[in-house]
Design an enzyme around this catalytic site. Structure first.
Site, PDB file in Angstrom:
ATOM      1  N   GLU A 279      -0.522   4.789  -0.316  1.00  0.00           N
ATOM      2  CA  GLU A 279      -1.371   5.973  -0.488  1.00  0.00           C
ATOM      3  C   GLU A 279      -0.556   7.235  -0.233  1.00  0.00           C
ATOM      4  OE1 GLU A 279      -4.788   5.527   2.035  1.00  0.00           O
ATOM      5  OE2 GLU A 279      -5.215   3.581   1.120  1.00  0.00           O
TER       6      GLU A 279
ATOM      7  N   ARG B 268      -0.880  -2.392 -17.577  1.00  0.00           N
ATOM      8  CA  ARG B 268      -2.192  -1.742 -17.508  1.00  0.00           C
ATOM      9  C   ARG B 268      -2.122  -0.628 -16.475  1.00  0.00           C
ATOM     10  NH1 ARG B 268      -5.114  -4.903 -20.704  1.00  0.00           N
ATOM     11  NH2 ARG B 268      -6.903  -3.532 -20.766  1.00  0.00           N
TER      12      ARG B 268
ATOM     13  N   LYS C  19      -1.938   0.704 -24.164  1.00  0.00           N
ATOM     14  CA  LYS C  19      -2.369   0.596 -25.561  1.00  0.00           C
ATOM     15  C   LYS C  19      -1.128   0.784 -26.446  1.00  0.00           C
ATOM     16  CE  LYS C  19      -7.149   2.320 -24.859  1.00  0.00           C
ATOM     17  NZ  LYS C  19      -7.341   2.230 -23.453  1.00  0.00           N
TER      18      LYS C  19
ATOM     19  N   TYR D 159       0.863  -1.187   0.000  1.00  0.00           N
ATOM     20  CA  TYR D 159       0.000   0.000   0.000  1.00  0.00           C
ATOM     21  C   TYR D 159       0.897   1.233   0.000  1.00  0.00           C
ATOM     22  CZ  TYR D 159      -4.787  -1.550   0.553  1.00  0.00           C
ATOM     23  OH  TYR D 159      -6.040  -2.037   0.317  1.00  0.00           O
TER      24      TYR D 159
ATOM     25  N   THR E 132      -3.787   6.077 -21.121  1.00  0.00           N
ATOM     26  CA  THR E 132      -3.546   4.750 -20.560  1.00  0.00           C
ATOM     27  C   THR E 132      -2.092   4.419 -20.869  1.00  0.00           C
ATOM     28  OG1 THR E 132      -4.291   3.803 -22.643  1.00  0.00           O
ATOM     29  CG2 THR E 132      -5.897   3.861 -20.857  1.00  0.00           C
TER      30      THR E 132
ATOM     31  N   ASP F 138      -7.368  13.340 -24.116  1.00  0.00           N
ATOM     32  CA  ASP F 138      -7.244  11.940 -23.692  1.00  0.00           C
ATOM     33  C   ASP F 138      -6.545  11.215 -24.842  1.00  0.00           C
ATOM     34  OD1 ASP F 138      -7.515   9.268 -23.227  1.00  0.00           O
ATOM     35  OD2 ASP F 138      -9.662   9.333 -22.756  1.00  0.00           O
TER      36      ASP F 138
END
Ligand SMILES: Cc1ncc(COP(=O)(O)O)c(C=O)c1O
Length: 741
Positions: free
Chosen positions: A373, A561, A555, A371, A552, A526
């Site tokens: 954060e 990802r 792609k 984690y 992203t 985008d």
């Protein structure tokens, strides 16, 4: 398990209509059937050691027999394999440089190997790697696979090398014959160095076997294990030793007796401890990068093989950590099937790509446990010192990839993917019910750009914000900027979004900037689909005109990802691009060139393309003039091993049965297809469309479901035609390696 490379069609594809029973072992088909094998035999004085006490046979004698056994057996499987020979003294030199399939040539080379009378001390294998890399390129150009088999005999001298590897070009296997460990030697250290060397250079799964037992039959058996084709191997940990070879029971503490399958410990101790006098190597690769890399995707062993101490006879209750294959064979089998599907199919989904082994390793790593954060240096959890460095490195590289000045642009690299990244931007810049304008989804926009239908607010972005789309000029297929300008002046959005999922042209950023300025809106791009092209500087640069750019990472950028948000650090328009940095991120020019070839091919075959062509990585084909729709064509192409998607085209009425298909070139460009291959792709797609038209004519009902049912029924009369296309497609795809497997 150990199979020679057969024809690529040997493995049954998952959706094959063939009725033959599946083979017991369905290994991925390999690209290179013929091998060039370079042997490197250690001729240090230690190769003169007797194999076992009281037996007159030396290591080198046994090695020579094993080499001939290997050559004979390989040639009986495929007479086209070739062999060459080198020796390792202080360094490596050629013994027989010409690769030959002649047994006599091998015999005379083997006879010429002689051992030294004294120790060389140094064992530098840099030259071996140099020779192998050089020869491997030649072999590859001839469609052959290059292998090195090193047979090493020194119990104290570690092999060394200075090989600045940037590319793995060949497969290396090692057989290590050594003395029993004592205070005078360090075979464990030598073994570890050999594992490191193998790891450093081996392209496919390289095997390493060791023995301190001095038994010729162990050496022969190990040599037989090396007969396997490197592209069709199981991981070393999964090697099945035939029962008949396991004559003596292992000691009680042996992992084998405890039935701990799938771990390298099982394998290695299973082998190592069968003989009472054997060395007790800690020859798990688990402490090595070799197995820490482990993942199903890479086909490598799973990470640290943690067999509990309790199971090992100890008392500490720790963990079992089996490979996925062992822990969940069902899931493993499905992933294997998906791997094979990806290998066989022509992957033309414009938003997909084949990422690299390195990316798969990083995404399947221990980073998943953490984690983190907050931001680097400002976390809500401890233990983030390395995560901070990872994230900072990622930010730096993201800015560099897009040639951005770190004083003018910042980047957040935490979004899980593109849609969350967009939503995070809206949350940051807008208040609920603020107005946004994005390209309408039926005209190529994305769901997360505010899509809604007259009846329903389909996307969260249209539920929380008020959305008015802009569209294409249906007569040209280009964005209707005049209309955008007019409606923006009336609607007064707070955010205008450029970017699309199915738009084959560059956006006119200066024009959009002007419109945004005129209404006081932020301008966001985008660039998810085209970020690889932007990084490679072969698409227009959105950073010059936009305030925020999202993307992203999986792609055209070919990463894992994920998503990223770039934001301007100060309000000055225009960006000072950093001086040229390697645009190796992505082969952008080739993608576009392939796409243009595909577009030309389709136009020549009579197809109508939205906008008439393409500037980027995708083409949008309007199939309506052909009298067919995207859904039916997608189905026929799918069963022909061509993967693409149906897509709305301007003027469409239904999203479920849209009039077009979208075809993208990034993924297959990654696998190495060039323009001439995409000419063939255009033909394959055309053949698929013809089959779809014929099938449509055979179906009684008019609904899409009637068509689908017919195609899947035994009555489908065009199976043969589909198989023919599929065969041609797979003959093409199987020629190209797939990264990451
Ligand atoms: C333009 C655009 N933006 C965002 C996304 C969403 O990306 P993800 O599916 O990773 O959320 C996509 C997906 O295809 C896209 O085409």
């Amino acid at each position: 398990m150990l199979m020679e490379g057969g024809p690529a069609t040997a493995a049954i594809p998952p959706h094959s209509t063939a009725t033959v029973a599946p083979p017991r072992y369905s290994l991925p088909p390999c690209r290179f059937y013929s091998e060039d094998v370079l042997f490197c035999v250690d001729v240090d004085v230690e190769s003169k050691a007797e194999m076992a006490k009281g037996r007159a046979i030396t290591r080198l004698d046994a090695i020579k027999q094993a080499l001939l056994l290997f050559v004979h057996t390989k040639l009986s499987m495929n007479p086209d394999h070739r062999f060459a020979f080198s020796i390792l003294a202080q360094s490596v030199s050629w013994l027989r440089k010409e690769f030959s399939s002649e047994v006599d040539s091998a015999l005379s080379a083997v006879r010429a190997i002689t051992a030294a009378d004294s120790s060389y001390g140094l064992a530098d294998i840099t030259q071996l790697f140099r020779i192998a890399a050089h020869e491997a390129k030649k072999s590859r150009a001839q469609g052959r696979l290059f292998r090195v088999i090193l047979i090493y005999c020194r119990s104290s001298a570690c092999p060394q090398h200075q090989w600045p590897v940037s590319q793995k070009l060949f497969t290396m296997d090692v057989i290590y014959l050594h003395d029993k460990p004592s205070s005078e030697n360090c075979p464990q250290k030598v073994y570890d160095a050999l594992v490191d060397a193998l790891e450093h250079v081996s392209e496919y799964e390289g095997y390493i076997f060791e023995s301190g037992q001095g038994l010729t039959r162990v050496l022969f058996r190990q040599m037989c294990m090396l007969l396997s084709h490197p592209q069709q191997r199981c991981v070393q940990d999964d090697l099945d030793f035939p029962k008949s070879l396991v004559r003596k029971s292992p000691p009680q503490t042996d992992a084998a007796t405890l039935g701990i399958k799938g771990s390298s410990l099982y394998l290695k101790h299973h082998v190592a401890n069968r003989y009472p006098d054997n060395t007790r190597f800690n020859n798990r690769r688990s402490c090595k990068a070799f197995s820490i890399q482990g993942s199903l995707v890479t086909g490598r062993p799973s990470s640290s093989v943690s067999v509990s101490d309790a199971e090992m006879g100890g008392s500490i209750d720790t963990i079992k950590d089996y490979s996925l294959k062992v822990a969940d064979p069902e899931l493993h089998a499905l992933i294997e099937k998906e791997k094979q599907r990806q290998f066989n199919c022509l992957e033309l989904i414009a938003s997909e790509n084949f990422t690299s082994r390195a990316v798969m390793e990083a995404s399947g790593s221990c980073l998943t446990n953490k984690y983190s954060e907050g931001l680097p240096g400002k976390r809500y959890y401890g233990g983030n010192e390395y995560i901070d460095q990872v994230e900072t490195l990622c930010q730096q590289r993201a800015l560099e990839a897009f040639h951005l000045d770190k004083h003018k642009w910042g980047v957040n690299v935490q979004p899980l993917s593109g849609s969350p990244a967009n939503f995070e931007v809206y949350t940051a810049l807008l208040s609920p019910h603020d107005r946004i304008m994005g390209l309408d989804l039926p005209h190529g926009g994305h769901l997360s750009h505010g899509f809604m239908t007259p009846k329903r607010r389909v996307s969260g972005t249209s539920i929380f914000f008020e959305s008015m789309p802009y569209r294409l000029d249906e007569s040209t297929g280009f964005v209707d900027y005049d209309m955008l300008e007019k409606t923006a002046l009336l609607f007064r959005p707070k955010l205008i979004i450029a970017g699309a999922s199915a738009y084959p042209r560059d956006f006119d950023y200066p024009r959009m900037r002007k419109i945004a300025d005129a209404v006081g809106a932020f301008l966001m791009m985008d660039m998810a689909h085209i970020s690889g092209l932007v990084a490679a500087e072969v698409a227009a640069d959105p950073f010059e005109y936009c305030d925020v750019v999202t993307t992203t990472t999986h792609k055209s950028l070919r990463g894992p990802r994920g998503g990223m948000i770039f934001y301007k650090k100060d309000p000055v328009l225009g960006v000072d691009l950093e001086s040229a940095i390697s645009n190796a991120v992505f082969p952008g020019l080739q993608v576009i060139s392939n796409c243009k070839t595909l577009a030309t091919g389709l136009v020549e075959l009579g197809y109508k393309l939205v906008s008439g062509g393409t500037d980027n990585h995708l083409v949008l084909v309007d199939l309506r003039p052909q009298g067919i729709d995207g859904a039916r064509v997608e189905k026929i192409l799918d069963i022909s091993s061509i993967t693409l998607n149906k897509n709305s085209v301007p003027g469409d009425k239904s999203a479920l049965v849209p009039g077009g298909i979208r075809i993208g070139t990034p993924a297959m460009t990654t696998r190495g297809l060039k323009e001439k291959d995409f000419e063939a792709v255009a033909d394959f797609i055309h053949e698929g469309v013809q089959i779809a038209l014929k099938a449509k004519a055979c179906v009684k009902g008019t609904k899409l479901k009637d068509f689908m049912d017919y195609v899947e029924s035994p009555d489908f009369s065009l199976k043969e035609s589909v198989s023919e296309v599929k065969k041609k497609v797979e003959a093409l795809t199987n020629q190209f390696p797939m990264p990451g497997v």
